[in-house]
Design a protein around this motif. Sequence first.
Motif, PDB file in Angstrom:
ATOM      1  N   CYS A  93      44.118  74.156  44.567  1.00 58.10           N
ATOM      2  CA  CYS A  93      44.086  74.129  45.975  1.00 58.10           C
ATOM      3  C   CYS A  93      42.673  73.792  46.727  1.00 58.10           C
ATOM      4  CB  CYS A  93      44.584  75.508  46.421  1.00 58.10           C
ATOM      5  SG  CYS A  93      46.162  75.911  45.963  1.00 58.10           S
ATOM      6  N   ALA A  94      41.572  74.042  46.114  1.00 60.54           N
ATOM      7  CA  ALA A  94      40.464  73.811  46.510  1.00 60.54           C
ATOM      8  C   ALA A  94      40.127  71.916  46.361  1.00 60.54           C
ATOM      9  CB  ALA A  94      39.120  74.560  45.944  1.00 60.54           C
ATOM     10  N   ASN A  95      40.477  71.717  45.220  1.00 59.62           N
ATOM     11  CA  ASN A  95      40.708  70.302  45.021  1.00 59.62           C
ATOM     12  C   ASN A  95      41.404  69.502  46.120  1.00 59.62           C
ATOM     13  OD1 ASN A  95      40.427  67.762  43.460  1.00 59.62           O
ATOM     14  ND2 ASN A  95      42.484  68.229  42.872  1.00 59.62           N
ATOM     15  N   GLU A  96      42.393  69.945  46.531  1.00 57.75           N
ATOM     16  CA  GLU A  96      43.470  69.378  47.512  1.00 57.75           C
ATOM     17  C   GLU A  96      42.626  69.501  48.820  1.00 57.75           C
ATOM     18  OE1 GLU A  96      47.863  69.614  49.393  1.00 57.75           O
ATOM     19  OE2 GLU A  96      47.492  70.135  47.157  1.00 57.75           O
ATOM     20  N   ALA A  97      41.908  70.578  49.199  1.00 58.17           N
ATOM     21  CA  ALA A  97      41.241  70.733  50.450  1.00 58.17           C
ATOM     22  C   ALA A  97      40.287  69.930  50.599  1.00 58.17           C
ATOM     23  CB  ALA A  97      41.030  72.316  50.548  1.00 58.17           C
ATOM     24  N   ALA A  98      39.402  69.761  49.442  1.00 60.55           N
ATOM     25  CA  ALA A  98      38.262  68.854  49.402  1.00 60.55           C
ATOM     26  C   ALA A  98      38.693  67.414  49.686  1.00 60.55           C
ATOM     27  CB  ALA A  98      37.643  68.759  48.161  1.00 60.55           C
ATOM     28  N   LYS A  99      40.017  67.080  49.324  1.00 63.96           N
ATOM     29  CA  LYS A  99      40.244  65.506  49.542  1.00 63.96           C
ATOM     30  C   LYS A  99      40.904  65.455  50.877  1.00 63.96           C
ATOM     31  CE  LYS A  99      43.576  65.429  46.155  1.00 63.96           C
ATOM     32  NZ  LYS A  99      44.501  64.837  45.029  1.00 63.96           N
ATOM     33  N   ASN A 100      41.280  66.622  51.519  1.00 64.42           N
ATOM     34  CA  ASN A 100      41.771  66.288  53.004  1.00 64.42           C
ATOM     35  C   ASN A 100      40.355  66.175  53.932  1.00 64.42           C
ATOM     36  OD1 ASN A 100      44.336  66.999  52.363  1.00 64.42           O
ATOM     37  ND2 ASN A 100      44.062  69.122  52.845  1.00 64.42           N
ATOM     38  N   GLU A 101      39.183  66.167  53.346  1.00 58.64           N
ATOM     39  CA  GLU A 101      38.126  66.172  54.255  1.00 58.64           C
ATOM     40  C   GLU A 101      37.797  64.802  54.610  1.00 58.64           C
ATOM     41  OE1 GLU A 101      36.294  68.664  55.888  1.00 58.64           O
ATOM     42  OE2 GLU A 101      37.647  69.720  55.140  1.00 58.64           O
ATOM     43  N   SER A 102      37.412  64.215  55.696  1.00 57.89           N
ATOM     44  CA  SER A 102      37.167  62.966  55.934  1.00 57.89           C
ATOM     45  C   SER A 102      36.378  62.049  54.919  1.00 57.89           C
ATOM     46  CB  SER A 102      36.404  62.614  57.176  1.00 57.89           C
ATOM     47  OG  SER A 102      35.379  63.084  57.555  1.00 57.89           O
ATOM     48  N   TYR A 121      27.820  78.187  48.426  1.00 55.75           N
ATOM     49  CA  TYR A 121      27.998  77.599  49.552  1.00 55.75           C
ATOM     50  C   TYR A 121      26.534  77.500  50.337  1.00 55.75           C
ATOM     51  CZ  TYR A 121      28.605  77.521  54.861  1.00 55.75           C
ATOM     52  OH  TYR A 121      28.444  77.078  55.940  1.00 55.75           O
ATOM     53  N   SER A 122      26.511  76.143  51.188  1.00 58.99           N
ATOM     54  CA  SER A 122      25.303  76.122  51.917  1.00 58.99           C
ATOM     55  C   SER A 122      25.695  75.032  52.860  1.00 58.99           C
ATOM     56  CB  SER A 122      24.226  75.710  51.054  1.00 58.99           C
ATOM     57  OG  SER A 122      23.185  75.000  51.853  1.00 58.99           O
ATOM     58  N   LEU A 123      25.015  75.009  53.937  1.00 60.26           N
ATOM     59  CA  LEU A 123      25.109  74.324  55.268  1.00 60.26           C
ATOM     60  C   LEU A 123      24.509  72.963  54.637  1.00 60.26           C
ATOM     61  CD1 LEU A 123      24.686  76.430  58.292  1.00 60.26           C
ATOM     62  CD2 LEU A 123      26.825  75.566  57.497  1.00 60.26           C
ATOM     63  N   ASP A 124      23.501  72.858  53.770  1.00 58.35           N
ATOM     64  CA  ASP A 124      22.873  71.792  53.238  1.00 58.35           C
ATOM     65  C   ASP A 124      23.846  70.965  52.151  1.00 58.35           C
ATOM     66  OD1 ASP A 124      20.690  72.295  55.114  1.00 58.35           O
ATOM     67  OD2 ASP A 124      19.777  73.574  53.621  1.00 58.35           O
ATOM     68  N   GLN A 125      24.891  71.776  51.649  1.00 56.41           N
ATOM     69  CA  GLN A 125      25.636  71.005  50.472  1.00 56.41           C
ATOM     70  C   GLN A 125      26.699  70.206  51.199  1.00 56.41           C
ATOM     71  OE1 GLN A 125      25.190  74.350  47.199  1.00 56.41           O
ATOM     72  NE2 GLN A 125      27.175  74.110  47.833  1.00 56.41           N
ATOM     73  N   SER A 126      27.447  69.317  50.353  1.00 59.45           N
ATOM     74  CA  SER A 126      28.425  68.094  50.816  1.00 59.45           C
ATOM     75  C   SER A 126      29.677  69.341  51.097  1.00 59.45           C
ATOM     76  CB  SER A 126      28.559  67.239  50.144  1.00 59.45           C
ATOM     77  OG  SER A 126      29.232  67.588  48.902  1.00 59.45           O
ATOM     78  N   SER A 127      30.720  68.775  51.932  1.00 53.34           N
ATOM     79  CA  SER A 127      31.819  69.677  51.869  1.00 53.34           C
ATOM     80  C   SER A 127      32.380  69.714  50.515  1.00 53.34           C
ATOM     81  CB  SER A 127      32.828  69.154  52.705  1.00 53.34           C
ATOM     82  OG  SER A 127      33.150  67.728  52.366  1.00 53.34           O
ATOM     83  N   SER A 128      32.316  68.716  49.831  1.00 50.80           N
ATOM     84  CA  SER A 128      33.037  68.586  48.344  1.00 50.80           C
ATOM     85  C   SER A 128      32.430  69.776  47.509  1.00 50.80           C
ATOM     86  CB  SER A 128      32.887  67.291  47.627  1.00 50.80           C
ATOM     87  OG  SER A 128      34.005  66.452  48.561  1.00 50.80           O
ATOM     88  N   GLU A 129      30.987  69.871  47.769  1.00 49.00           N
ATOM     89  CA  GLU A 129      30.191  70.673  46.794  1.00 49.00           C
ATOM     90  C   GLU A 129      30.738  72.202  47.156  1.00 49.00           C
ATOM     91  OE1 GLU A 129      25.962  69.396  45.407  1.00 49.00           O
ATOM     92  OE2 GLU A 129      26.463  69.003  47.549  1.00 49.00           O
ATOM     93  N   ASN A 130      30.653  72.307  48.322  1.00 46.85           N
ATOM     94  CA  ASN A 130      31.126  73.735  48.944  1.00 46.85           C
ATOM     95  C   ASN A 130      32.559  74.162  48.664  1.00 46.85           C
ATOM     96  OD1 ASN A 130      28.791  74.550  50.145  1.00 46.85           O
ATOM     97  ND2 ASN A 130      29.237  73.685  52.078  1.00 46.85           N
TER      98      ASN A 130
END
Length: 655
Positions: free
Chosen positions: A573-582, A484-493
């Motif tokens: 589930c993380a895969n699906e959550a990542a796809k829910n991001e804009s 996790y990092s604030l500098d990483q993309s949401s998909s990476e996180n």
Amino acid sequence: MLVFNIILGGIEMANTPKEVIDESQFKDDLYQAVNGNWLKDATIPDDHASTGGFMDLNDNIDKTLMSDFDKLPDADLKDTNEPFQEFAKLYALAQNFDKRDKDGAEPIKPFLDKIESISNFDDLNSQLKDWTLSGLPLPFGYWVDADMKNTKINALYAGTPGLFLPDRTYYENNNPAYDQLMPVFSKMVTSLLVLADYSSSEADEIMESAKKFDSSIAPHVKSAEESADYTKSYNPRKFAEFAKTSSNIDFKGYADSLFGNAPEQIIVTEPKYYEALDSFVNEDSFSDMKNWMLVKFVTSASSYLSEEFRQTGSTYSRALSGKKVATPQKKSAFYLASGVFGQTVGDYYAKKYFGPKAKADVEQMVRNMIKVYQQRLENNTWLGKDTRDKAILKLSKLELHVGYPDKIDPIEYKYKVTPQGDGGTLFANVSEFRRITKEARFAELGKPVDRSRWEMSANTVNAYYDPSKNIIVFPAAILQAPFYSLDQSSSENYGGIGAVIAHEISHAFDNNGSQFDELGNLNDWWTDEDRKHFNQLADNMIAEFDGLAFAGAKVNGKLTVSENIADAGGLSCANEAAKNESEYDLKAFFINWARIWRMKATTEYMQLLLNIDVHAPNELRANVQVKNLDDFYSTFNVTEGDGMFLPEDKRVKIW
């Protein structure tokens, strides 16, 4: 305490730069595509059994904290809390190797004399309370923990001892590992005994006798595979009946001395062991048992003594793991002191290095993941309504802890270091703290469970789900890149900490966790039909991993099934959550999933983990689970004939 974590306890994690990725390998080997170039150049430090994601991050935290704590001797600590002041004193004692070398075996002589002085079971029975509080080894024992069927109250458990070798299977079927490892262990022990002023012949006799007792225990303890089915450790018995399992050990007197009065019930984790107890704990075996206890004690004490003791006492673990050298002195001192004051050191680390913005962001990710899980449960097609409703209820009651606990465990406020000027030694202080801890934990029998107590310190690079409390915990230390990092993309996180978060949530619904209800009680809330269907899916997961070749051996699908179910549910589930991001990038998601599992390890260590670890090898965790996700195939255009292709009817999908 039953906790299901993301990695093996004691294995560490990493913050590593993004190396060059070989995109030509995506279709055939995701793990090698992402980590292959790193693996070519990575070097395992001589005092490590592995290097990589988990280990490197832990090493960085250790270096940071040791650098901070180098300043303690000159620091004004009056404004720090009491446990931190005592930690500083213990750390100073641990680092004083001149004093430890000068003391030699003297700190343990009173304990060796105590073991040597018992001549029969009457002697032992009369000392069982003090023996236990002193931390001396026994081939049986009590501990207090939440009653698995009434987790509001602490109950009494009867446990079993560890063997000299890592698992019962080492003793079976002429396992060649026994012939490889037992001589190493025996040589180490005889050397330790000589350092403790036994003659060479006495040391040899003690070791041979102890091995005899150890071998008599081995057939009656559970293997790692058997122990992985946690629910089978719940075997309540009337105490009066349990006390009859031994003709030689006064179990009632033992309990009366510790608790005032023996409770009406005791939970026996391994009934078969106690049913056979008289066959190996008896008058004929007394001398062998006593020598077994001597061996157990001297090996456990060696790391707190002189450098010669410490170096000698690590030879077996080094042979087992493939480490070339012992842990450096300074780091070993840090581990010993921080191991005692775990919550105190974790509190220091989290408050100095863990930011509120990261905490808020991760908590939002958890909420997003829970929302995904709820939607999946609501839309589940193979669960009946009654089971589905109860699963959603359990999810709604799931508690979350991120970063660090609200308070340091009160037990650490009770630790007062006796400095060397007053005759204190490292071993004596740690022994006293062990006594204080045991007394406090035993005093909790029959009292309400402290649900706020963390089982990991905030500087631990790990995470866990506790089924008896229905909570998930994410210590501050894991909330760093690449997880996790604030500098990483949401998909990476989401490919990192998101998958870890969902992994821990998934433990609430794996083959073990699914048998605990929303309150954390062992209570099978499934209908028979739904449980049967789930077991079939779990069998599919066992089959997917069972027998996979790795490090010259094979994966045990039954041993690793719980963690594999959690990995599968977590990644999906993380895969699906990542796809829910804009904005989402599934390529980045899968790449970071593979990156967090990078590890280069010795062959010895990998083979050890295959025997005892409930987690599959890191490389297989990275590669096998993605094959179950349709999005992986579309993201990398994987088709039949590619190395990463798995026929649709072989893909395991549970949550």
